[in-house]
Scaffold this motif. Structure first.
Motif, short mmCIF file in Angstrom:
data_model
loop_
_atom_site.label_atom_id
_atom_site.label_comp_id
_atom_site.label_asym_id
_atom_site.label_seq_id
_atom_site.Cartn_x
_atom_site.Cartn_y
_atom_site.Cartn_z
N ARG A 34 43.57 31.99 46.80
CA ARG A 34 43.57 33.02 45.74
C ARG A 34 44.56 32.72 44.62
O ARG A 34 44.53 33.37 43.58
CB ARG A 34 43.97 34.38 46.35
CG ARG A 34 42.85 35.00 47.14
CD ARG A 34 43.41 35.89 48.22
NE ARG A 34 43.78 37.20 47.71
CZ ARG A 34 44.33 38.14 48.48
NH1 ARG A 34 44.59 37.89 49.74
NH2 ARG A 34 44.64 39.31 47.99
N VAL A 35 45.47 31.77 44.86
CA VAL A 35 46.52 31.52 43.87
C VAL A 35 45.92 30.92 42.59
O VAL A 35 45.19 29.94 42.64
CB VAL A 35 47.58 30.53 44.42
CG1 VAL A 35 48.70 30.33 43.40
CG2 VAL A 35 48.13 31.02 45.75
N CYS A 36 46.22 31.56 41.47
CA CYS A 36 45.78 31.00 40.18
C CYS A 36 46.97 30.37 39.47
O CYS A 36 48.13 30.67 39.79
CB CYS A 36 45.21 32.09 39.29
SG CYS A 36 43.51 32.45 39.69
N ALA A 37 46.67 29.53 38.52
CA ALA A 37 47.72 28.86 37.76
C ALA A 37 47.59 29.22 36.30
O ALA A 37 46.50 29.56 35.82
CB ALA A 37 47.58 27.35 37.92
N ASN A 38 48.69 29.14 35.57
CA ASN A 38 48.60 29.20 34.12
C ASN A 38 48.21 27.80 33.65
O ASN A 38 49.00 27.06 33.09
CB ASN A 38 49.92 29.65 33.51
CG ASN A 38 50.08 31.15 33.61
OD1 ASN A 38 49.09 31.89 33.56
ND2 ASN A 38 51.30 31.60 33.78
N ALA A 39 46.97 27.46 33.98
CA ALA A 39 46.42 26.17 33.58
C ALA A 39 45.27 26.46 32.63
O ALA A 39 44.65 27.52 32.73
CB ALA A 39 45.92 25.40 34.78
#
Ligand code: ASP
Length: 609
Positions: free
Chosen positions: A469-474
């Motif tokens: 579930r972890v998203c990145a500021n990518a």
């Protein structure tokens, strides 16, 4: 002085001047005793004339000119009798009084004009001749213009251009490294950079604040039209920034490039789409938004009606193809075969035709009432005259297949005009990607990308579902279905970087061996930072309205990664002997020659003793 003007410069206003031009003979033809010569240089083509009653020696020299001879020609600018409006110099011609042959040329193996009669391989072998052709000169001129725009914009924003080394250690961008054996350290290798990633982050630790570089990167991957083993990135990094700062800065750069190189205004601000919306709606993380035809999920609508193929599928989705309800049986069979090709990988294709009068015909008529099919058509936003195409299977896989089908249909319908530009940002990428095959996580971007601060709680969890579930500021910059660039906000904390290597299944020893230097650097006051890189060759090709990057690189490699002009890679290379460092070290190796032994798959270094 070899010339007073270039071959693209003279106009009617120059009438009466005596000028000297220098260039290559593109064509020379005789007409009623007169000789007409098309003289070419980088700037254009000018017509030269030698009159029938000119000096005999001049007439003779003109007659002796072959294609691609290099000449210097002097004469008077005249107004042309029959003007050529297609050429910028088409109103004038030069009545010659002198020709000097500066160099002869062998007969070129293909025509060096706007369109060449030479095949791709032949033109690659004689790349320096192909490069004389106007389309290639225009391509490289565009590349130059864009590079200047990038430098002027980034300089104006306080970025410093700093070079980073080529002989380094592996950078984890997900491809194979090219390696270079070290002579001075026998048995060891350098890796060529897949990107300057670690160095640009170290420059942030070093306090340089804003860095950029137009830099060559090397990745040993299978090649495609838009991939070369060595390619150029516009590589950038900034300190004390959040995602918003990075996106705004580089939107500005793209805006200037579009405006100054193409005269095109792109939307302000650019649209943004989350990775999840891109996958659900376009079946791709690089959606082509020049046209609609979005993907719609219809799983709930079609399950439980007795059609076992749908009932057993995890996901069912469809697209509405405009004005294609008239597709014939033959065309639909062909399309079904097309989606079954390994490149697409679907098992079959279901269609629903909505005729102009609203009648519905479908390959699954047996299982569904016209009302049910109409509901599916409505869910896919189909109107009268449209054709709905449906695929089913595992969710992301099916969406990707629908995405490929959408692009194909968009192309067939002429909705992908290369002169229309639809850029956007894709944001909110998942940080990690689970590989069923390897039973481990991979970094979706690269292992230096930070989790979103609000998702850190899941990042430190040991549960697979949490980590997924972890998203990145990518973020990726996407243009017309091509990813032109991407980047992220980085990890700047040693402990978090170690945790990342942990999550990726990289052992402490391995992490220390491969990336100890960066974990260590993060212990000395690393500022928050982030950045991105654009694929410069792709940027040039798309700005030029082309899909293949090869024309935008002066000396590219072919599909097999070969440079057929210089014949490289080759199986041997000469190495000059080295001097012994000291008499005390008689064992020092002195390589004379490197040789590849294909049967053994090894590189043999021959020594001189
Ligand atoms: N180094 C990354 C790449 O080459 C880009 C970035 O994160 O800045 O894809």
């Amino acid at each position: 002085m070899y010339r007073t003007h270039t071959c693209g410069e003279l106009r009617l206003a120059d009438k009466g001047k005596t000028v000297t031009l220098a260039g290559w003979v593109q064509k020379s033809r005789k007409l009623g005793g007169m000789t007409f010569i098309d003289l070419r240089d980088r700037y254009g083509i000018t017509q030269l004339v030698v009159e029938a009653d000119a000096d005999a020696a001049l007439v003779e020299t003109a007659a002796s000119l072959g294609r691609e001879f290099v000449i210097q020609a002097t004469g008077e600018v005249l107004e042309r009798q029959s003007k050529n409006p297609k050429m910028p110099t088409g109103d004038v011609e030069i009545k010659l009084s002198a020709i000097r042959i500066l160099n002869k040329s062998s007969v070129p193996p293909f025509t060096i004009e706007e369109q060449s009669d030479g095949g791709e391989d032949l033109r690659a072998k004689y790349r320096y001749l192909d490069l004389r052709r106007p389309p290639l000169q225009r391509a490289l001129a565009l590349r130059h213009r864009l590079a200047q725009e990038i430098r002027s914009y980034l300089d104006g924003q306080g970025f410093m251009e700093i070079e980073t080394p080529y002989l380094i250690k592996s950078t984890p961008e997900g491809a194979r490294d090219f390696v270079v054996p070290s002579r001075m350290n026998p048995g060891t290798f350098y890796a060529l950079p897949q990107s300057p990633q670690t160095f640009k982050q170290l420059l942030m630790v070093a306090g340089y604040d804003r860095y950029f570089q137009i830099v060559r990167c090397f990745r040993d991957e299978d090649l495609r039209a838009d991939r070369q083993p060595e390619f150029t990135q516009i590589d950038c990094e900034m300190s004390f920034v959040e995602q918003e700062d990075v996106l705004n800065t580089f939107e500005g750069m793209m805006r200037q490039m579009f405006k100054n190189a193409l005269g095109v205004d792109i939307p302000n601000p650019l649209p943004r789409m989350s990775w999840y919306d891109a996958m659900d709606g376009y079946g791709s993380d690089k959606p082509d938004i020049r046209f609609g035809m979005k993907i719609h999920e219809i799983t709930k609508l079609v399950q439980g009606c007795g059609f076992s193929v749908f009932d057993g599928a995890a996901y069912i989705g469809g697209i509405a193809v405009e004005d294609c309800a008239e597709y014939t049986r033959k065309q639909l069979d062909e399309l079904t075969e097309w989606v079954k090709r390994p490149q697409v990988g679907a098992k079959g294709l279901v269609y629903i035709k909505i005729a102009a009068d609203g009648t519905i015909k479908s390959s699954i008529d047996k299982f569904y009432t016209p009302e049910q099919l109409k509901a599916v058509a409505d869910a896919c936003e189909a109107k009268a005259g449209d054709l709905v195409l449906v695929l089913c299977g595992e969710k992301r896989k099916t969406q990707t297949q629908l995405g490929v089908l959408r692009i194909e249909m968009g192309g067939r319908l002429g909705l992908r005009d290369p002169k229309v530009f639809a850029p956007l940002w894709i944001v909110d990428f998942p940080l990690l990607e689970w590989s069923e095959e390897d039973g481990r996580f991979y970094a979706m971007h690269h292992p230096f990308t930070a989790p979103k601060p609000e998702h850190e709680k899941w990042f430190y969890s040991d549960k697979k579902e949490d980590l997924e579930r972890v998203c990145a500021n990518a973020y990726d910059f996407v243009l017309n279905g091509t990813e032109l660039g991407g980047g992220s906000i980085r990890i700047h904390d040693a402990a978090m970087q170690s945790r990342m290597f942990d999550v990726l299944g990289i052992s402490k020893e391995d992490a220390e061996y491969k990336f100890g230097f960066i974990i260590n650097a993060f212990k000395f006051g690393a500022p928050p930072h982030g950045g991105l890189a654009f694929g410069f060759d792709r940027v040039c090709a798309l700005f030029g309205g082309q899909e293949t990057i090869r024309d935008y690189i002066a000396f590219p490699k072919n599909n097999q990664g070969r440079d057929v002009m210089i014949d490289s890679p080759s199986n041997s290379s000469w190495l000059p002997p080295t001097r012994r460092r000291s008499r005390e070290d008689p064992t020092e190796l002195r390589f004379a020659r490197a040789e590849y032994l294909p049967d053994e798959g090894v590189l043999r270094l021959l020594c001189r003793v």
